[in-house]
Write a protein that holds these residues in place. Structure first.
Motif, PDB file in Angstrom:
ATOM      1  N   LEU A 233     -26.384  37.860  43.061  1.00 28.20           N
ATOM      2  CA  LEU A 233     -25.155  38.537  43.459  1.00 28.20           C
ATOM      3  C   LEU A 233     -24.300  38.893  42.245  1.00 28.20           C
ATOM      4  O   LEU A 233     -23.592  39.900  42.246  1.00 28.20           O
ATOM      5  CB  LEU A 233     -24.349  37.650  44.419  1.00 28.20           C
ATOM      6  N   GLY A 234     -24.378  38.061  41.229  1.00 24.79           N
ATOM      7  CA  GLY A 234     -23.599  38.324  40.011  1.00 24.79           C
ATOM      8  C   GLY A 234     -24.210  39.376  39.110  1.00 24.79           C
ATOM      9  O   GLY A 234     -23.614  39.737  38.092  1.00 24.79           O
ATOM     10  N   ASN A 235     -25.375  39.892  39.495  1.00 21.14           N
ATOM     11  CA  ASN A 235     -26.065  40.856  38.635  1.00 21.14           C
ATOM     12  C   ASN A 235     -26.447  42.130  39.388  1.00 21.14           C
ATOM     13  O   ASN A 235     -27.382  42.824  39.006  1.00 21.14           O
ATOM     14  CB  ASN A 235     -27.316  40.201  38.039  1.00 21.14           C
ATOM     15  N   ILE A 236     -25.716  42.425  40.469  1.00 19.85           N
ATOM     16  CA  ILE A 236     -25.963  43.655  41.220  1.00 19.85           C
ATOM     17  C   ILE A 236     -25.012  44.744  40.738  1.00 19.85           C
ATOM     18  O   ILE A 236     -23.790  44.574  40.784  1.00 19.85           O
ATOM     19  CB  ILE A 236     -25.766  43.435  42.736  1.00 19.85           C
ATOM     20  N   GLN A 261     -15.701  35.090  46.771  1.00 21.45           N
ATOM     21  CA  GLN A 261     -14.438  34.927  46.044  1.00 21.45           C
ATOM     22  C   GLN A 261     -14.610  34.001  44.845  1.00 21.45           C
ATOM     23  O   GLN A 261     -14.018  34.233  43.786  1.00 21.45           O
ATOM     24  CB  GLN A 261     -13.353  34.383  46.973  1.00 21.45           C
ATOM     25  N   MET A 262     -15.419  32.950  45.005  1.00 26.74           N
ATOM     26  CA  MET A 262     -15.683  32.062  43.869  1.00 26.74           C
ATOM     27  C   MET A 262     -16.450  32.794  42.771  1.00 26.74           C
ATOM     28  O   MET A 262     -16.213  32.563  41.581  1.00 26.74           O
ATOM     29  CB  MET A 262     -16.466  30.830  44.342  1.00 26.74           C
ATOM     30  N   LEU A 263     -17.340  33.675  43.177  1.00 23.48           N
ATOM     31  CA  LEU A 263     -18.139  34.422  42.215  1.00 23.48           C
ATOM     32  C   LEU A 263     -17.316  35.501  41.530  1.00 23.48           C
ATOM     33  O   LEU A 263     -17.478  35.758  40.329  1.00 23.48           O
ATOM     34  CB  LEU A 263     -19.339  35.050  42.926  1.00 23.48           C
ATOM     35  N   TYR A 264     -16.411  36.113  42.292  1.00 19.25           N
ATOM     36  CA  TYR A 264     -15.563  37.189  41.768  1.00 19.25           C
ATOM     37  C   TYR A 264     -14.098  36.885  42.078  1.00 19.25           C
ATOM     38  O   TYR A 264     -13.503  37.475  42.985  1.00 19.25           O
ATOM     39  CB  TYR A 264     -15.963  38.530  42.394  1.00 19.25           C
ATOM     40  N   ASP A 266     -11.390  37.667  40.677  1.00 19.34           N
ATOM     41  CA  ASP A 266     -10.455  38.775  40.463  1.00 19.34           C
ATOM     42  C   ASP A 266     -10.709  39.952  41.395  1.00 19.34           C
ATOM     43  O   ASP A 266     -10.114  41.021  41.236  1.00 19.34           O
ATOM     44  CB  ASP A 266     -10.541  39.249  39.006  1.00 19.34           C
ATOM     45  N   GLY A 267     -11.578  39.756  42.364  1.00 20.92           N
ATOM     46  CA  GLY A 267     -11.884  40.816  43.313  1.00 20.92           C
ATOM     47  C   GLY A 267     -13.294  41.334  43.148  1.00 20.92           C
ATOM     48  O   GLY A 267     -13.894  41.247  42.073  1.00 20.92           O
ATOM     49  N   LEU A 268     -13.843  41.881  44.228  1.00 16.33           N
ATOM     50  CA  LEU A 268     -15.216  42.376  44.210  1.00 16.33           C
ATOM     51  C   LEU A 268     -15.350  43.608  43.332  1.00 16.33           C
ATOM     52  O   LEU A 268     -14.422  44.420  43.242  1.00 16.33           O
ATOM     53  CB  LEU A 268     -15.669  42.719  45.626  1.00 16.33           C
ATOM     54  N   PRO A 269     -16.488  43.779  42.676  1.00 21.63           N
ATOM     55  CA  PRO A 269     -16.742  45.005  41.911  1.00 21.63           C
ATOM     56  C   PRO A 269     -16.707  46.230  42.836  1.00 21.63           C
ATOM     57  O   PRO A 269     -16.898  46.115  44.049  1.00 21.63           O
ATOM     58  CB  PRO A 269     -18.152  44.787  41.341  1.00 21.63           C
ATOM     59  N   GLU A 270     -16.494  47.389  42.251  1.00 21.10           N
ATOM     60  CA  GLU A 270     -16.383  48.614  43.038  1.00 21.10           C
ATOM     61  C   GLU A 270     -17.662  48.955  43.788  1.00 21.10           C
ATOM     62  O   GLU A 270     -17.623  49.644  44.812  1.00 21.10           O
ATOM     63  CB  GLU A 270     -15.993  49.784  42.134  1.00 21.10           C
TER      64      GLU A 270
END
Length: 320
Positions: A233-236, A261-264, A266-270
């Motif tokens: 998920l952190g590399n999509i 939310q823990m992974l991002y 500051d908010g989800l990537p676009e």
């Protein structure tokens, strides 16, 4: 273990009438995956000039989850019907050990399933009717986990994807989720008590499975028990839609959002889109959490179907 372990497999006990199929050519496909021949079908729209995008679908867990049986009505409703008037191709195949595909699904880990999806896409990408730059991957339940791996590991192959009821948390927590829901709905336990009992049950089950996996479901659990989607998920970086259901007993949408939310923080990537379907279950049917009636009385969700098509067309640019 008295209770059969459910590893993200939604039984589609549905008596939905089959929708009329679009006017399409069907091509049998067979491709190799780590020494096994996997088989499926490529559906191509007729009388369409130029190259068309393709949607590759990935089924859920278990030995009976075939695109030609358990997922037949699901695929008609969520994919084939909404795109029946559009120039879109579909690629369906049975995973290892299911239908006519070789191998054993219970011995296949998630990375191998993702590799099989990549090999399926590579097999059809040079077809004269297929636009190799617009191959999209959609998966349900366990197949949603595989979508996450595909997009992270093979961005050069897949232009984007949809994870339908695929958790953002690990296998152990998903099993806890399943047991807790069972205790809530069948034993009417308080949520905290149900969660604690579920944790103890899963710890015991995993210990037994690691030593003595007698049934096929247990054998696969031994193979996948340590899987965590976090690094994927952190590399999509491709467009991805994460579809969750409010009343999903196997994949709690709140837990999934907490992990995102823990992974991002500051908010989800676009490139991430998330939709939580209200009053729907794991198969995206309108249903309360603790449904007690006949599965055949439930209907697939038109609103979720519309959300997915709109995202594929508008956000992922599938028909551009």
């Amino acid at each position: 273990m008295k209770r059969k372990i459910v590893i993200l497999f939604s039984m589609l006990f549905l008596k939905l009438s089959v929708l009329p199929a679009a006017d399409m050519d069907t091509v049998s496909v067979a491709f190799e995956g780590e020494g096994h021949t996997l088989k499926g079908r490529l559906l191509l729209p007729k009388n369409t000039p130029g190259k068309v995008p393709v949607i590759l679908f990935l089924v859920g867990s278990g030995g009976s989850s075939s695109y030609v049986s358990d997922y037949k009505s699901f695929l008609e409703f969520f994919l084939k019907s909404p795109f029946e008037n559009d120039p879109v191709a579909f690629l369906f195949f049975d995973k290892r050990g299911v239908g006519e595909s070789g191998g054993k699904w219970q011995n296949t880990d998630f990375m191998q399933r993702a590799l099989d999806a990549k090999n399926a896409a590579m097999h059809i990408k040079d077809h004269p009717a297929i636009d190799a730059d617009r191959i999209y991957v959609v998966g349900h339940s366990q197949g949603g986990w595989i979508v996450q791996i595909c997009l992270a590991e093979y961005p050069e192959v897949f232009a984007g994807g949809v994870s339908m009821a695929g958790p953002t948390f690990d296998v152990k927590k998903q099993l806890i989720n399943d047991y807790q829901s069972s205790y809530l709905c069948n034993k009417e336990m308080a949520p905290e008590k149900a969660f604690k009992k579920a944790k103890r049950r899963v710890s015991r089950d995993l210990a037994i499975v690691s030593l003595l996996p007698l049934q096929d479901n247990w054998k696969q659990l031994k193979v996948i028990r340590k899987f965590d989607p976090k690094p994927y998920l952190g590399n999509i970086h491709q467009p991805v839609l994460l579809l969750f259901a409010e009343n999903d007993r196997l994949v709690n949408p709140g837990w999934s959002m907490d992990h995102l939310q823990m992974l991002y923080p500051d908010g989800l990537p676009e490139n991430f889109s998330v939709h939580i379907a209200e009053n729907e279950n794991h198969s995206f049917q309108t249903s309360p959490l603790c449904y007690k009636g006949s599965w055949g009385d439930l209907k697939f969700s038109e609103s979720t179907r519309d959300v997915m098509k709109t995202w594929l067309v508008r956000e992922a640019g599938m028909l551009e």
